[in-house]
Scaffold this motif. Structure first.
Motif, PDB file in Angstrom:
ATOM      1  N   ASN A  96      22.761  37.079  63.334  1.00  0.00           N
ATOM      2  CA  ASN A  96      23.491  37.391  62.106  1.00  0.00           C
ATOM      3  C   ASN A  96      24.819  36.644  62.038  1.00  0.00           C
ATOM      4  O   ASN A  96      25.241  36.189  60.970  1.00  0.00           O
ATOM      5  N   VAL A  97      25.479  36.502  63.176  1.00  0.00           N
ATOM      6  CA  VAL A  97      26.738  35.765  63.208  1.00  0.00           C
ATOM      7  C   VAL A  97      26.498  34.299  62.870  1.00  0.00           C
ATOM      8  O   VAL A  97      27.192  33.706  62.036  1.00  0.00           O
ATOM      9  N   SER A  98      25.488  33.696  63.501  1.00  0.00           N
ATOM     10  CA  SER A  98      25.170  32.299  63.235  1.00  0.00           C
ATOM     11  C   SER A  98      24.769  32.099  61.776  1.00  0.00           C
ATOM     12  O   SER A  98      25.157  31.117  61.142  1.00  0.00           O
ATOM     13  N   ARG A  99      24.002  33.059  61.253  1.00  0.00           N
ATOM     14  CA  ARG A  99      23.541  32.956  59.857  1.00  0.00           C
ATOM     15  C   ARG A  99      24.727  33.005  58.894  1.00  0.00           C
ATOM     16  O   ARG A  99      24.762  32.276  57.886  1.00  0.00           O
ATOM     17  N   ALA A 100      25.703  33.862  59.164  1.00  0.00           N
ATOM     18  CA  ALA A 100      26.861  33.973  58.278  1.00  0.00           C
ATOM     19  C   ALA A 100      27.620  32.653  58.206  1.00  0.00           C
ATOM     20  O   ALA A 100      28.042  32.217  57.124  1.00  0.00           O
ATOM     21  N   VAL A 101      27.787  32.001  59.359  1.00  0.00           N
ATOM     22  CA  VAL A 101      28.486  30.714  59.373  1.00  0.00           C
ATOM     23  C   VAL A 101      27.656  29.648  58.653  1.00  0.00           C
ATOM     24  O   VAL A 101      28.196  28.839  57.878  1.00  0.00           O
ATOM     25  N   SER A 102      26.357  29.655  58.862  1.00  0.00           N
ATOM     26  CA  SER A 102      25.485  28.669  58.208  1.00  0.00           C
ATOM     27  C   SER A 102      25.509  28.820  56.696  1.00  0.00           C
ATOM     28  O   SER A 102      25.505  27.823  55.956  1.00  0.00           O
ATOM     29  N   ILE A 103      25.524  30.062  56.210  1.00  0.00           N
ATOM     30  CA  ILE A 103      25.575  30.302  54.763  1.00  0.00           C
ATOM     31  C   ILE A 103      26.862  29.722  54.183  1.00  0.00           C
ATOM     32  O   ILE A 103      26.862  29.105  53.103  1.00  0.00           O
ATOM     33  N   LEU A 104      27.960  29.917  54.877  1.00  0.00           N
ATOM     34  CA  LEU A 104      29.224  29.346  54.414  1.00  0.00           C
ATOM     35  C   LEU A 104      29.160  27.821  54.378  1.00  0.00           C
ATOM     36  O   LEU A 104      29.607  27.188  53.416  1.00  0.00           O
ATOM     37  N   GLU A 105      28.617  27.236  55.418  1.00  0.00           N
ATOM     38  CA  GLU A 105      28.524  25.770  55.484  1.00  0.00           C
ATOM     39  C   GLU A 105      27.654  25.231  54.351  1.00  0.00           C
ATOM     40  O   GLU A 105      27.980  24.212  53.731  1.00  0.00           O
ATOM     41  N   ASP A 106      26.548  25.915  54.074  1.00  0.00           N
ATOM     42  CA  ASP A 106      25.677  25.484  52.974  1.00  0.00           C
ATOM     43  C   ASP A 106      26.397  25.597  51.642  1.00  0.00           C
ATOM     44  O   ASP A 106      26.287  24.703  50.783  1.00  0.00           O
ATOM     45  N   ALA A 107      27.135  26.705  51.449  1.00  0.00           N
ATOM     46  CA  ALA A 107      27.837  26.901  50.178  1.00  0.00           C
ATOM     47  C   ALA A 107      28.954  25.885  49.990  1.00  0.00           C
ATOM     48  O   ALA A 107      29.221  25.433  48.869  1.00  0.00           O
ATOM     49  N   LEU A 108      29.591  25.520  51.092  1.00  0.00           N
ATOM     50  CA  LEU A 108      30.717  24.580  51.029  1.00  0.00           C
ATOM     51  C   LEU A 108      30.275  23.128  51.145  1.00  0.00           C
ATOM     52  O   LEU A 108      31.066  22.215  50.908  1.00  0.00           O
ATOM     53  N   ASN A 109      29.004  22.947  51.567  1.00  0.00           N
ATOM     54  CA  ASN A 109      28.493  21.599  51.830  1.00  0.00           C
ATOM     55  C   ASN A 109      29.406  20.875  52.828  1.00  0.00           C
ATOM     56  O   ASN A 109      29.767  19.708  52.655  1.00  0.00           O
ATOM     57  N   ALA A 110      29.778  21.596  53.878  1.00  0.00           N
ATOM     58  CA  ALA A 110      30.683  21.038  54.890  1.00  0.00           C
ATOM     59  C   ALA A 110      30.370  21.667  56.238  1.00  0.00           C
ATOM     60  O   ALA A 110      29.999  22.836  56.316  1.00  0.00           O
ATOM     61  N   ARG A 111      30.528  20.896  57.287  1.00  0.00           N
ATOM     62  CA  ARG A 111      30.343  21.403  58.641  1.00  0.00           C
ATOM     63  C   ARG A 111      31.638  22.059  59.105  1.00  0.00           C
ATOM     64  O   ARG A 111      32.690  21.418  59.144  1.00  0.00           O
ATOM     65  N   LEU A 112      31.569  23.355  59.440  1.00  0.00           N
ATOM     66  CA  LEU A 112      32.746  24.096  59.889  1.00  0.00           C
ATOM     67  C   LEU A 112      32.877  24.127  61.407  1.00  0.00           C
ATOM     68  O   LEU A 112      33.984  24.184  61.936  1.00  0.00           O
ATOM     69  N   LEU A 113      31.730  24.106  62.081  1.00  0.00           N
ATOM     70  CA  LEU A 113      31.726  24.180  63.551  1.00  0.00           C
ATOM     71  C   LEU A 113      30.784  23.139  64.126  1.00  0.00           C
ATOM     72  O   LEU A 113      29.720  22.878  63.558  1.00  0.00           O
ATOM     73  N   HIS A 114      31.169  22.558  65.250  1.00  0.00           N
ATOM     74  CA  HIS A 114      30.251  21.767  66.054  1.00  0.00           C
ATOM     75  C   HIS A 114      29.709  22.675  67.149  1.00  0.00           C
ATOM     76  O   HIS A 114      30.470  23.221  67.940  1.00  0.00           O
ATOM     77  N   ARG A 115      28.409  22.844  67.209  1.00  0.00           N
ATOM     78  CA  ARG A 115      27.790  23.757  68.156  1.00  0.00           C
ATOM     79  C   ARG A 115      27.148  22.968  69.285  1.00  0.00           C
ATOM     80  O   ARG A 115      26.543  21.936  69.064  1.00  0.00           O
ATOM     81  N   SER A 116      27.282  23.489  70.501  1.00  0.00           N
ATOM     82  CA  SER A 116      26.542  22.960  71.640  1.00  0.00           C
ATOM     83  C   SER A 116      26.144  24.147  72.501  1.00  0.00           C
ATOM     84  O   SER A 116      26.512  25.292  72.224  1.00  0.00           O
ATOM     85  N   THR A 117      25.382  23.889  73.525  1.00  0.00           N
ATOM     86  CA  THR A 117      24.938  24.995  74.388  1.00  0.00           C
ATOM     87  C   THR A 117      26.100  25.579  75.176  1.00  0.00           C
ATOM     88  O   THR A 117      25.996  26.706  75.664  1.00  0.00           O
ATOM     89  N   ARG A 118      27.198  24.834  75.309  1.00  0.00           N
ATOM     90  CA  ARG A 118      28.296  25.300  76.158  1.00  0.00           C
ATOM     91  C   ARG A 118      29.506  25.812  75.382  1.00  0.00           C
ATOM     92  O   ARG A 118      30.221  26.685  75.837  1.00  0.00           O
TER      93      ARG A 118
END
Length: 314
Positions: A32-54
């Motif tokens: 749910n946390v990841s989904r909330a950030v993804s929804i924002l990124e889609d709405a803004l058409n911008a990458r807010l976070l760079h994600r990696s395994t670490r």
């Protein structure tokens, strides 16, 4: 999920640096946390976070969005708080962290007085030597002792000043003549305190005529808790530095006596630390006032009673 909730989730991710920590904090799932950030990124058409395994890294766009978001969210929170009088009347639960020495005595008494004044607030007190993460541990306020505080996003208010004095038991001094100068400490057994803010191998002592740094060649007993140290000193273990709030009762009773009474340590400040916001709940504001009254004033009283030269300690 609505936009404001997604903004709240994203702000927490930036502050805590972990989807897992935010999920635990909000009692939800990592998905749910990841989904909330993804929804924002889609709405803004911008990458807010760079994600990696670490780790997670905030992008430039994400940092700008975060700065704007917390301002908007704070305004919303203020409007909601004013509607429920949270800014006007203390109520709810107050979670407090304190370092043990000042926490066991002065902070506890401050809490009892605070509860008498504000019975609608329940207080949970946690004691430990470390500086906690207020957000991750869901704490409202921490009481810490330090010469200075490190830079952080937290808000702090100084509520008083703590000083240490050299003490020993009458039994110890009956067998070991009291030192007349700091260098005489070399012939004595010294009990040393070792915490985040106290280096065990050196004592920085001051008096009206100046300051001296005494380096310990070694010690038979090092402890990280001032109350345990007081027990050892009362039982004749040697000479040690005790904070006034830990030593005062024994000094009054004569179970401990001052050694080199013209000397004491530099001032260490007692701070109330809480999360940085545009506004503060009434329960926190009123508790800071209680700390200043019941902790700060008492520390000042101890300094006067022990004749600590306030001009020399800063």
């Amino acid at each position: 999920m609505d936009k404001f909730y997604n903004m709240q989730v994203f702000a927490k991710v930036v502050e805590m640096g972990s989807f897992t920590a935010v999920a635990n904090h909000l009692d939800t799932t990592i998905g749910n946390v990841s989904r909330a950030v993804s929804i924002l990124e889609d709405a803004l058409n911008a990458r807010l976070l760079h994600r990696s395994t670490r780790r997670l890294l905030v992008t430039d766009a994400g940092r700008r969005f975060y700065d704007r978001s917390i301002s908007i969210l704070a305004d919303i929170e203020r409007a909601e708080a004013e509607a429920r009088d949270a800014l006007l009347e203390p109520r709810g639960k107050l979670r407090v962290h304190a370092v043990p020495g000042v926490g066991r005595s002065l902070v506890t008494r401050a809490i009892l007085a605070y509860r008498d004044a504000y019975p609608d607030v329940s207080v949970e007190l946690m004691l430990s030597q470390r500086m906690p993460n207020l957000l991750e541990e869901q704490l409202d306020i921490a009481v810490v002792i330090a010469r200075t505080l490190p830079d952080s996003a937290y808000v702090s208010q100084m509520i008083g000043a703590s000083h240490c004095v050299l003490v020993a038991s009458p039994a110890y001094l009956a067998q070991h003549p009291a030192p007349e100068r700091p260098e005489d400490l070399a012939s004595h057994t010294c009990v040393l305190l070792s915490t985040v803010d106290y280096a065990p191998d050196e004592w920085h002592l001051v008096c009206s005529s100046g300051s001296v740094e005494y380096q310990h060649a070694g010690a038979h007993f090092i402890v990280n808790d001032m109350d345990a140290m007081a027990v050892a000193l009362r039982d004749g273990a040697g000479i040690g530095l005790l904070a006034a709030f830990s030593a005062i009762d024994d000094l009054r009773k004569g179970t401990l006596v001052r050694v080199l009474p013209q000397y004491h340590t530099h001032q260490r400040n007692v701070y109330a630390v809480y999360s940085s916001r545009l506004f503060v709940d009434a329960k926190i504001k009123c508790f800071v006032d209680a700390l200043k009254m019941h902790v700060g004033c008492q520390l000042d009283s101890y300094a006067r009673e022990l004749c600590i030269d306030m001009a020399a300690v800063r």
